[in-house]
Enzyme design. Structure first.
Site, PDB file in Angstrom:
ATOM      1  N   HIS A   1       0.789  -1.239  -0.012  1.00  9.50           N
ATOM      2  CA  HIS A   1       0.032   0.033   0.068  1.00  9.50           C
ATOM      3  C   HIS A   1       0.852   1.214  -0.104  1.00  9.50           C
ATOM      4  CE1 HIS A   1      -3.468  -2.417   0.699  1.00  9.50           C
ATOM      5  NE2 HIS A   1      -2.995  -2.800   1.752  1.00  9.50           N
TER       6      HIS A   1
ATOM      7  N   HIS B   1      -8.216  -3.676  -0.904  1.00  9.38           N
ATOM      8  CA  HIS B   1      -7.971  -4.929  -1.270  1.00  9.38           C
ATOM      9  C   HIS B   1      -8.844  -5.735  -2.088  1.00  9.38           C
ATOM     10  CE1 HIS B   1      -6.664  -3.985   3.140  1.00  9.38           C
ATOM     11  NE2 HIS B   1      -5.566  -4.608   2.605  1.00  9.38           N
TER      12      HIS B   1
END
Lengths: 333, 333
Positions: free
Chosen positions: A58, A220
């Site tokens: 991320h 996600h």
């Protein structure tokens, strides 16, 4: 597979090795475990430590927000996987300067489980902790269940504010209250256009036919609130901003900070096309944009998509946003 | 099509509108044409102006490098297309503070043609100009034909140095000499993994089968020097760094600045995996990395790929890199 990597099993550790080689003046590993990263000057005596963490993949979340005026330390796991409780605990010890430690991370089951265990371990060593969860994804739960929302890009605002509060010498309860106040006034919604390829397996992170979009998707690939044919940027932006304005109850005269975030592959050009419409929409209802952040702040590797976050401002929150901060990935001067 | 856009014909203008709405304190359009962007305080009396330009689709290149300590103005065209000579000329007039204007842009035929015409127009209005071309792509021509090379991400170093030279009050010939000196000591090589989708047509910017890579690819997909199955990150990095070290003739004791640049979709994680190997390789031959820049500096929309640039440093170049600079997309403090 369109990735510049070596053995997928080494991906996370080699990435961290790169960060440590590039930024030894700003971050360090306190012990033997490279998955734990703390400020180069940690622990800072007398100041509240702030530990965050979560899965890899991320960047700049989470490792990128360790620095002066931001988080003090981070524990990270494999791609999209939680760090262990032991790693969270090690990060806690490494940043504890005697004033306690705030856990500030996104609301995901695995992370909550492991940070809660770390808090128990910390208590045994007389390190006081508090926990504030990023839970800004308005698509993940309706407003009446907002405490159960997932945490996404908007946690950036909480890092910035809590980090500034720690720097100015707030105590643990005060830093936690600042973080909680910012989380309470932050709302985010995203759109996904194409999934990420997971480095370990080569599998897609989620399934989305070409030419379709998913409004409200998580970082996600968690399901959103609407899937359908890809719409024009203005229409997408209207959907996102409309939901955020309603959720925060913004009215004429309110002030906000805006974060337009790429989830990876979506280029800066498209973020500015979106920002243009955000500006127009908020101007129409009399909401002024006091600060803006446009770029990659919380990604999902090379996922195509973007998110918009709004933080409702008051003078206190604005001052905290404007406080100095320096990390390898973010600078506010 | 995986793009957050409206009518493709409006893509560039809406993106610019977003930039102007987001950063009115830093940049402005001097006249009616939004394709021309200059520093908010342009023209700066007595200082050399620096104008760059080229096609859209490369953010932060070119529009992102307009600001204090960087370029003074920019003229941009459609995606991957040159600005017109009139636009280059308008930018020239808007930044001329009486000390002349340096044209500093990448070596592409269309850009050269239009900037040269603009120089003629400027001469008619008694604005003195000089031209320095970014030509750092070592894969585009061998060393003995280095004057014919394409310009890619390494022009960032030239912007930074020339902008600093202008700020400190160097005259036109001196600023041009600084830019030329930096270009002379900069080398870049890239790798492509997947093309960009062109917003106007939906066509791919180049053809590359899945699982293949092209070493030496240009930022518009121009052919490189090797195409074959995708290799591990370390092997790719060795290819790129090996070529750069040889081209610059780097030896034990030399100092460099490193730029590891994503062409769009390639995530920060992979750039740090690459940086790790760059560090190792240069350490092995006794070359020290004095400054590093890792992120998106010159992209090709959402192309998957990366490039590595090296600038051979001396004290003068290092001081110019470290001078203050502020633009909407870059900050050195």
């Amino acid at each position: 597979m369109k990735k510049i990597i070596n053995d997928p099993a080494d991906f996370v550790d080699e990435m961290i090795e790169g960060i440590l080689l590039a930024h030894p003046d700003k971050v360090k590993t306190p012990g033997d475990d490279p998955r734990i990263l703390v400020r180069a000057d940690a622990p800072v005596a007398g100041k509240v430590g702030i530990v965050t963490g979560g899965g890899s993949g991320h960047l700049p979340l989470f490792k990128g927000y360790v620095g002066q005026g931001l988080c003090s330390g981070v524990a990270i796991g494999n791609v999209f996987s939680s760090p262990s409780s032991q790693q969270c605990f090690e990060a806690t010890k490494a940043v504890d300067g005697g004033a306690g430690v705030l856990y500030l991370y996104g609301n995901y089951g695995g992370d909550v489980f492991n940070f809660d265990l770390a808090a128990d371990l910390a208590e045994l060593e007389d390190i006081e902790t508090r926990t504030v969860l990023g839970r800004d994804d308005v698509a993940s739960q309706p407003n009446e269940r907002k405490l159960d929302r997932r945490g996404v890009a908007g946690i950036f605002f909480a890092y910035k504010a809590a980090g500034a509060a720690s720097e100015r010498g707030d105590n643990l309860d005060e830093v936690a209250a600042v973080a909680e106040d910012v989380v309470e006034h932050t709302a985010t919604m995203g759109i996904g256009l194409a999934p990420t390829i997971l480095p370990t397996t080569g599998a897609l992170s989620f399934d989305l036919p070409d030419g379709e979009m998913e409004i409200g998707i998580g970082i996600h690939g968690e399901p959103g609130i609407h899937r359908g044919p890809l719409e024009p940027a203005d229409k997408i932006t209207e959907r996102l901003v409309g939901a955020l304005v309603e959720d925060l109850g913004l009215v004429d005269g309110d002030r906000v900070a805006v974060l337009v975030n790429s989830m990876g592959a979506t280029p800066l050009e498209e973020l500015y096309v979106m920002y243009r419409r955000v500006h127009q929409l908020l101007a129409e209802i009399g909401v002024s944009i006091e600060r803006k952040y446009i770029g990659e702040y919380a990604t999902s590797l090379e996922m195509a998509g973007a998110s918009i976050s709004l933080l409702k401002l008051d003078d206190a929150r604005l001052a905290l946003l404007d406080a100095p901060a320096v990390s390898p990935f973010f600078q506010e001067v």
